[in-house]
Design a protein around this motif. Structure first.
Motif, PDB file in Angstrom:
ATOM      1  N   SER A  53       0.772  -1.288  -0.045  1.00 10.35           N
ATOM      2  CA  SER A  53       0.250  -0.180  -0.024  1.00 10.35           C
ATOM      3  C   SER A  53       0.978   1.126  -0.029  1.00 10.35           C
ATOM      4  N   GLY A  54       1.970   1.089   0.775  1.00 16.56           N
ATOM      5  CA  GLY A  54       3.062   2.459   0.493  1.00 16.56           C
ATOM      6  C   GLY A  54       3.948   2.462  -0.693  1.00 16.56           C
ATOM      7  N   ALA A  55       3.908   1.335  -1.384  1.00 12.43           N
ATOM      8  CA  ALA A  55       4.996   1.318  -2.556  1.00 12.43           C
ATOM      9  C   ALA A  55       4.663   2.076  -3.739  1.00 12.43           C
ATOM     10  N   GLN A  56       5.736   2.463  -4.403  1.00 16.55           N
ATOM     11  CA  GLN A  56       5.392   3.341  -5.477  1.00 16.55           C
ATOM     12  C   GLN A  56       5.124   2.636  -6.916  1.00 16.55           C
ATOM     13  N   ASP A  57       5.631   1.361  -6.819  1.00 16.12           N
ATOM     14  CA  ASP A  57       5.549   0.396  -8.201  1.00 16.12           C
ATOM     15  C   ASP A  57       5.937  -0.892  -7.923  1.00 16.12           C
ATOM     16  N   ALA A  58       5.765  -2.017  -8.579  1.00 18.02           N
ATOM     17  CA  ALA A  58       6.333  -3.378  -8.301  1.00 18.02           C
ATOM     18  C   ALA A  58       7.586  -3.429  -7.956  1.00 18.02           C
ATOM     19  N   GLU A  59       8.660  -2.585  -8.449  1.00 15.82           N
ATOM     20  CA  GLU A  59       9.922  -2.725  -8.295  1.00 15.82           C
ATOM     21  C   GLU A  59      10.209  -2.239  -6.839  1.00 15.82           C
ATOM     22  N   ASP A  60       9.611  -1.070  -6.351  1.00 12.34           N
ATOM     23  CA  ASP A  60       9.775  -0.661  -4.974  1.00 12.34           C
ATOM     24  C   ASP A  60       9.276  -1.594  -4.074  1.00 12.34           C
ATOM     25  N   CYS A  61       7.975  -2.259  -4.302  1.00  9.03           N
ATOM     26  CA  CYS A  61       7.410  -3.061  -3.430  1.00  9.03           C
ATOM     27  C   CYS A  61       8.335  -4.544  -3.230  1.00  9.03           C
ATOM     28  N   ALA A  62       8.968  -4.895  -4.502  1.00 10.18           N
ATOM     29  CA  ALA A  62       9.742  -5.983  -4.300  1.00 10.18           C
ATOM     30  C   ALA A  62      10.908  -5.735  -3.368  1.00 10.18           C
ATOM     31  N   GLN A  63      11.531  -4.489  -3.564  1.00  5.32           N
ATOM     32  CA  GLN A  63      12.822  -4.330  -2.840  1.00  5.32           C
ATOM     33  C   GLN A  63      12.251  -3.900  -1.140  1.00  5.32           C
ATOM     34  N   LEU A  64      11.290  -3.413  -1.098  1.00  4.64           N
ATOM     35  CA  LEU A  64      10.835  -3.226   0.426  1.00  4.64           C
ATOM     36  C   LEU A  64      10.654  -4.721   0.980  1.00  4.64           C
ATOM     37  N   LEU A  65       9.762  -5.550   0.476  1.00  4.41           N
ATOM     38  CA  LEU A  65       9.475  -6.730   0.787  1.00  4.41           C
ATOM     39  C   LEU A  65      10.868  -7.562   1.370  1.00  4.41           C
ATOM     40  N   ASP A  66      11.970  -7.468   0.314  1.00  2.00           N
ATOM     41  CA  ASP A  66      13.246  -8.143   0.527  1.00  2.00           C
ATOM     42  C   ASP A  66      13.888  -7.518   1.646  1.00  2.00           C
ATOM     43  N   MET A  67      13.936  -6.211   1.826  1.00  3.63           N
ATOM     44  CA  MET A  67      14.654  -5.648   2.977  1.00  3.63           C
ATOM     45  C   MET A  67      14.015  -5.865   4.272  1.00  3.63           C
ATOM     46  N   LEU A  68      12.839  -6.115   4.147  1.00  6.93           N
ATOM     47  CA  LEU A  68      11.947  -6.462   5.542  1.00  6.93           C
ATOM     48  C   LEU A  68      12.028  -7.984   5.604  1.00  6.93           C
ATOM     49  N   GLY A  69      12.513  -8.765   5.029  1.00 14.92           N
ATOM     50  CA  GLY A  69      12.445 -10.112   5.187  1.00 14.92           C
ATOM     51  C   GLY A  69      11.164 -10.698   5.058  1.00 14.92           C
ATOM     52  N   LEU A  70      10.519 -10.242   4.041  1.00 16.42           N
ATOM     53  CA  LEU A  70       9.133 -10.821   3.891  1.00 16.42           C
ATOM     54  C   LEU A  70       9.079 -11.445   2.458  1.00 16.42           C
ATOM     55  N   THR A  71      10.099 -11.649   1.787  1.00 15.80           N
ATOM     56  CA  THR A  71      10.250 -12.351   0.524  1.00 15.80           C
ATOM     57  C   THR A  71      10.491 -13.823   0.744  1.00 15.80           C
ATOM     58  N   PRO A  72       9.546 -14.712   0.312  1.00 12.78           N
ATOM     59  CA  PRO A  72      10.025 -16.183   0.747  1.00 12.78           C
ATOM     60  C   PRO A  72      11.045 -16.723  -0.147  1.00 12.78           C
ATOM     61  N   ASP A  73      11.802 -17.481   0.652  1.00 14.38           N
ATOM     62  CA  ASP A  73      12.808 -18.250   0.167  1.00 14.38           C
ATOM     63  C   ASP A  73      12.588 -19.581  -0.951  1.00 14.38           C
ATOM     64  N   ASP A  74      13.472 -20.166  -1.528  1.00 21.34           N
ATOM     65  CA  ASP A  74      13.248 -21.344  -2.441  1.00 21.34           C
ATOM     66  C   ASP A  74      12.129 -22.443  -1.765  1.00 21.34           C
ATOM     67  N   GLU A  75      12.094 -22.620  -0.430  1.00 19.20           N
ATOM     68  CA  GLU A  75      11.346 -23.350   0.253  1.00 19.20           C
ATOM     69  C   GLU A  75      10.076 -22.790   0.763  1.00 19.20           C
ATOM     70  N   GLY A  76       9.739 -21.572   0.429  1.00 18.23           N
ATOM     71  CA  GLY A  76       8.502 -20.738   0.741  1.00 18.23           C
ATOM     72  C   GLY A  76       8.490 -20.114   2.112  1.00 18.23           C
ATOM     73  N   ASN A  77       9.885 -20.283   2.738  1.00 13.82           N
ATOM     74  CA  ASN A  77       9.698 -19.826   4.366  1.00 13.82           C
ATOM     75  C   ASN A  77      10.355 -18.417   4.013  1.00 13.82           C
ATOM     76  N   THR A  78       9.905 -17.331   4.881  1.00 11.16           N
ATOM     77  CA  THR A  78      10.168 -16.123   5.095  1.00 11.16           C
ATOM     78  C   THR A  78      11.268 -15.732   6.007  1.00 11.16           C
ATOM     79  N   PRO A  79      12.031 -14.905   5.884  1.00  9.57           N
ATOM     80  CA  PRO A  79      13.325 -14.817   6.864  1.00  9.57           C
ATOM     81  C   PRO A  79      12.457 -14.333   8.336  1.00  9.57           C
ATOM     82  N   VAL A  80      11.621 -13.226   8.087  1.00 15.77           N
ATOM     83  CA  VAL A  80      11.043 -12.857   9.155  1.00 15.77           C
ATOM     84  C   VAL A  80      10.527 -13.877  10.104  1.00 15.77           C
ATOM     85  N   GLN A  81      10.342 -14.930   9.601  1.00 13.84           N
ATOM     86  CA  GLN A  81       9.914 -16.238  10.435  1.00 13.84           C
ATOM     87  C   GLN A  81      10.513 -17.112  11.069  1.00 13.84           C
TER      88      GLN A  81
END
Length: 82
Positions: A53-81
């Motif tokens: 909701s706060g991202a400017q575009d898809a690239e910005d969203c992807a970068q923010l998710l990655d920085m916050l540990g919200l992007t799943p790895d190859d096994e589907g687990n997120t670093p934040v968990q």
């Protein structure tokens, strides 16, 4: 974000096609103790929606998710968990 279709589509791809709903119930700060409650799947989903909701575009969203540990790895687990 102001209703960007591109960001919503990106988020749906990351979330496995789940439904977008209201924002709220974001995870709180961890205390660092072994007995601290883990971040739930629902909390991760809601955090992703908040980021989108706060991202400017898809690239910005992807970068923010990655920085916050919200992007799943190859096994589907997120670093934040971990």
């Amino acid at each position: 974000m102001s209703g960007s279709v591109e960001v919503r589509q990106f988020l749906l791809r990351q979330d496995g096609g789940g439904q977008l709903s209201g924002v709220g119930g974001l995870p709180g700060q961890r205390s660092g103790h072994a007995d601290a409650p883990r971040v739930s799947d629902d909390q991760v989903r809601r955090a992703r929606i908040a980021v989108a909701s706060g991202a400017q575009d898809a690239e910005d969203c992807a970068q923010l998710l990655d920085m916050l540990g919200l992007t799943p790895d190859d096994e589907g687990n997120t670093p934040v968990q971990r």
